[in-house]
Write an enzyme that holds these catalytic residues in place. Structure first.
Site, short mmCIF file in Angstrom:
data_model
loop_
_atom_site.label_atom_id
_atom_site.label_comp_id
_atom_site.label_asym_id
_atom_site.label_seq_id
_atom_site.Cartn_x
_atom_site.Cartn_y
_atom_site.Cartn_z
CD GLU A 44 -2.84 -0.68 -0.08
OE1 GLU A 44 -3.44 1.11 -0.08
OE2 GLU A 44 -3.73 -1.73 -0.44
C1 LIG Z 1 2.62 -9.37 -0.44
C2 LIG Z 1 1.99 -8.18 -0.94
C3 LIG Z 1 1.60 -8.20 -1.14
C4 LIG Z 1 0.75 -7.38 -2.24
N1 LIG Z 1 -0.11 -6.59 -3.33
C5 LIG Z 1 -0.71 -5.55 -3.89
C6 LIG Z 1 -1.89 -5.73 -4.59
O1 LIG Z 1 -2.52 -6.12 -4.07
N2 LIG Z 1 -1.30 -5.07 -5.45
C7 LIG Z 1 -0.57 -3.46 -6.08
O2 LIG Z 1 -1.34 -3.44 -6.90
N3 LIG Z 1 0.34 -4.01 -5.44
C8 LIG Z 1 0.72 -4.67 -4.45
N4 LIG Z 1 1.61 -6.02 -3.75
C9 LIG Z 1 2.91 -4.25 -3.97
C10 LIG Z 1 3.36 -3.26 -3.11
O3 LIG Z 1 2.24 -2.08 -3.46
C11 LIG Z 1 4.67 -2.66 -3.43
O4 LIG Z 1 5.82 -3.90 -3.54
C12 LIG Z 1 5.47 -1.34 -3.28
O5 LIG Z 1 4.53 -0.79 -3.36
C13 LIG Z 1 6.59 -0.89 -3.17
O6 LIG Z 1 6.24 -1.67 -4.81
P1 LIG Z 1 7.80 -2.40 -5.22
O7 LIG Z 1 7.82 -3.23 -4.76
O8 LIG Z 1 7.97 -2.17 -7.05
O9 LIG Z 1 9.15 -0.93 -4.55
P2 LIG Z 1 9.93 0.33 -5.43
O10 LIG Z 1 9.49 1.26 -5.95
O11 LIG Z 1 10.85 -0.17 -6.15
O12 LIG Z 1 11.13 0.60 -3.38
C14 LIG Z 1 12.48 -0.01 -3.50
C15 LIG Z 1 12.67 1.46 -2.26
O13 LIG Z 1 12.85 2.32 -3.09
C16 LIG Z 1 11.90 3.24 -2.07
N5 LIG Z 1 11.10 4.30 -3.12
C17 LIG Z 1 10.73 4.19 -4.13
N6 LIG Z 1 10.90 5.56 -4.88
C18 LIG Z 1 11.16 6.21 -3.72
C19 LIG Z 1 11.34 8.13 -4.18
N7 LIG Z 1 10.24 8.57 -4.54
N8 LIG Z 1 11.47 8.83 -2.95
C20 LIG Z 1 12.65 7.99 -2.29
N9 LIG Z 1 12.27 6.19 -1.75
C21 LIG Z 1 11.83 5.64 -2.60
C22 LIG Z 1 11.12 2.56 -1.38
O14 LIG Z 1 10.87 3.64 -0.34
C23 LIG Z 1 11.18 1.15 -1.12
O15 LIG Z 1 12.39 1.16 0.03
C24 LIG Z 1 2.09 -6.53 -2.66
C25 LIG Z 1 3.29 -6.54 -2.46
C26 LIG Z 1 3.76 -7.72 -1.50
C27 LIG Z 1 5.02 -7.50 -1.44
#
Ligand SMILES: Cc1cc2nc3c(=O)[nH]c(=O)nc-3n(C[C@H](O)[C@H](O)[C@H](O)COP(=O)(O)OP(=O)(O)OC[C@H]3O[C@@H](n4cnc5c(N)ncnc54)[C@H](O)[C@@H]3O)c2cc1C
Length: 598
Positions: free
Chosen positions: A442
């Site tokens: 989220e």
């Molecule tokens: C078990 C599970 C269930 C999930 N359920 C859903 C679902 O139902 N629907 C859905 O759509 N998604 C879902 N997700 C996805 C989840 O919402 C994302 O994994 C999450 O929002 C982070 O995105 P990412 O994994 O691509 O990380 P990234 O965006 O790659 O981020 C990596 C790190 O960099 C930091 N970061 C990224 N951009 C910036 C910035 N601009 N400034 C500062 N820091 C930054 C982040 O805070 C993080 O620490 C789920 C994930 C998991 C693991």
């Protein structure tokens, strides 16, 4: 391992004493006829039974067995189907749904308490109905009446479930770069193509249909987040008479193997020209998703509290039973070779930390739920407007601070068990693994803190902050001569002054130092959270003070609240120093010196 008991008395204390919902609901016409104290208590008691007797017993096995993928089908852990049926039979999926489409229209304040119980019982299980509730919210707020009448009733009743499909392999926090495509078929439908990952409940065996809410871009749409639209993509198309039609070209490629919430199917969803229907207007998809996210993000905070509550209950029971060492003052159990853990100051530190943060967190989530109810039900424009501003400001805090504290608390609960906390049979290690995700999905807590400081505080030039600040200052003013409440009002006043100073520091310097918001956001959110919890403790103490003679429940509230202001609130100072150091300590080291660059 002791059983889960829903903290009903705590929940009732918040609803009836602290937030005085009888008065509140009686002033909101839609709720006045619908709900009163007895109905609310009866609903909570039934919810407590369902959570403790039906859902909680499935939690351990759901972790061991997990959800299983086989050739595109997902089987949920043993017992989930039966429990889900009981959940639906009880009408729980409809609790706060739109009354025009089969919902019960109950307030979020009540829904929030029920959600906490199901999250305590099993996060894996609770996620299935939770995502459906979120999808329903987006449809209820933005879909056409025709679309609502096709989908909502079956989703509220739980016959169909819902998902939220945002994330793609290369697009997580940055949704603007998503590539899923929606091409107009020239009728009322679109052809959706792309891969979504990490989709909670993307595939499972609990319902006859799954309604995916998918974000995608229509060719020619503006670049970035402004070009995203929202579509309903059902697993099975729905015939004009409402019956289930042919299978849509959406499939589950696999599910993830993960650290926790193993009973929840985290799915890779492939959309191969699947038939989808536009929700609302083109290019407004992300805005629509945010409507729902205000609820969902509060739900994440509540998920955290749910887990940390169980951790506390078990740790407190263990601390009474486990005999190790002797009291520093005098032997308590001369009949035994050792005293119980509860005599030791350091064990009490862990338990009181957990309890003071859990109870403040529950109070804060109820407070935010109250604002959501005012936005939805109030007919007083000024009140509604103020509540909208508070929701915007406080949602990232409710998501990030509550889940950060809950994860730490589950770690403390595990520590109370010593080595046994690391061992599967006691349940503590599962709680730590399960609750970790709440800080990540989220929108990560890092992204939440940027939302709070950048998009809410700085972008509004402090205006949103001042709405909340004024409310707390007003409370301080009213109670500053109440000597009995002095222990709570003084620390609240002092810590609020620090938050004011910090806010002003960032407002003044963020134009000049472009990295300041990013460098300060996490610590700023922590200060904001601790001050908010001091406010919550002052609210709870005010209601408890008059009742100490009657009931040890209220005495305990005051002890725990005192602990909070004396032992936890001083954390504000270290976070504050971190912010005041500015962005330099983070940004001056050249990227290359971090090493490991390929
Ligand atoms: C078990 C599970 C269930 C999930 N359920 C859903 C679902 O139902 N629907 C859905 O759509 N998604 C879902 N997700 C996805 C989840 O919402 C994302 O994994 C999450 O929002 C982070 O995105 P990412 O994994 O691509 O990380 P990234 O965006 O790659 O981020 C990596 C790190 O960099 C930091 N970061 C990224 N951009 C910036 C910035 N601009 N400034 C500062 N820091 C930054 C982040 O805070 C993080 O620490 C789920 C994930 C998991 C693991």
């Amino acid at each position: 391992m002791s059983e889960y008991r829903a903290p009903l008395k705590d929940m009732q204390f918040l609803l009836h004493d602290v937030f005085q919902v009888e008065t509140l609901w009686s002033q909101l016409p839609e709720l006045a006829e619908l709900i009163d104290k007895d109905t609310a208590n009866a609903i909570l008691e039934e919810g407590a039974k369902l959570s403790a007797e039906v859902i909680a017993p499935l939690n351990r096995n759901s972790d061991e067995q997990g959800a299983v993928w086989h050739e595109g089908q997902v089987t949920t852990p043993d017992g989930f189907k039966k429990a889900y049926q009981l959940y639906c039979d009880g009408g729980w999926g409809a609790l706060s749904g739109d009354a025009d489409f089969g919902g019960m229209g109950m307030p979020k304040m009540l829904q929030a308490a029920f959600e906490e119980m199901t999250q305590s019982a099993s996060i894996s299980f609770a996620l299935y109905p939770m995502l459906t509730a979120g999808a329903c919210l987006a449809l209820a707020a933005h879909a056409s009446t025709t679309m609502k009448s096709i989908y909502l009733e079956n989703m509220y009743s739980g016959i169909w479930s819902g998902t939220m499909c945002l994330t793609e392999p290369h697009s997580g926090s940055d949704l603007g770069i998503m590539t899923s495509k929606a091409e107009d078929n020239g009728d009322d439908s679109f052809s959706i193509s792309g891969t979504k990952i990490f989709i909670t409940g993307g595939e499972h065996d609990l319902t006859e249909n799954i309604i995916h809410l998918v974000l995608a871009k229509i060719p020619g749409a503006p670049a970035g987040p402004r070009g995203i639209s929202m579509f309903v993509v059902p697993k099975f198309l729905v015939n004009s008479d409402g019956s289930i039609g042919e299978r849509n070209t959406v499939s589950c490629g696999s599910i993830e193997h993960k650290m926790g919430i193993k009973g929840s199917a985290t799915s890779v969803m492939n959309f191969d020209g699947a038939k989808g229907y536009l929700v609302g207007e083109q290019n407004k998809g992300l805005n629509y998703m945010f409507t729902m996210m205000n609820y969902e993000r509060l739900g994440m905070g509540i998920q955290g509290i749910g887990a940390a509550e169980v951790s506390y209950q078990q740790a407190a029971a263990y601390a009474h039973d486990r005999m190790q060492g002797r009291s520093a003052i005098a032997e308590q159990r001369t009949d035994k070779v050792a005293d119980p853990l509860i005599v030791h100051a350091d064990v009490r530190r862990m338990l009181l930390t957990m309890r003071s943060l859990n109870e403040a967190g529950r109070c804060f989530s109820t407070y935010v739920a109250k604002q959501l109810d005012l936005v939805k039900f109030s007919e007083n424009l000024e009140e509604k407007n103020q509540a909208e501003q508070l929701v915007a400001l406080l949602t990232p805090v409710a998501k990030a601070f509550l889940t950060d504290m809950s994860y730490d608390n589950c770690g403390l609960g595990q520590m109370v068990f010593g080595g046994h906390g690391y061992i599967r049979e006691w349940g503590q290690e599962q709680l730590v693994r399960d609750v970790r995700i709440a800080q990540i999905y989220e929108g990560t807590n890092g992204i939440q803190s940027l939302d709070l400081l950048g998009r809410k505080v700085v972008a509004s030039k402090g205006q949103l902050y001042s709405v909340y600040q004024n409310e707390i200052s007003q409370f301080i003013k009213i109670h500053q001569d109440n000597e009995a409440l002095n222990d709570f009002i003084k620390p609240l006043q002092q810590s609020l002054a620090k938050l004011d100073e910090l806010t002003q520091f960032i407002l003044t310097n963020s134009q000049q130092d472009k990295n300041l918001v990013g460098a300060s956001a996490t610590d700023y959110l922590a200060v904001f959270g601790y001050v908010s919890y001091a406010y919550m403790w002052a609210l709870m103490a005010e209601k408890s003070l008059t009742k100490t003679e009657q009931d040890e429940f209220y005495q305990a509230k005051l002890y725990v609240g005192q602990f909070y202001v004396q032992r936890i609130l001083p954390r504000v100072d270290s976070h504050m120093q971190a912010v005041l150091a500015g962005s330099e300590p983070l940004m001056t080291m050249p990227a290359a010196l971090f090493g490991y660059k390929e």
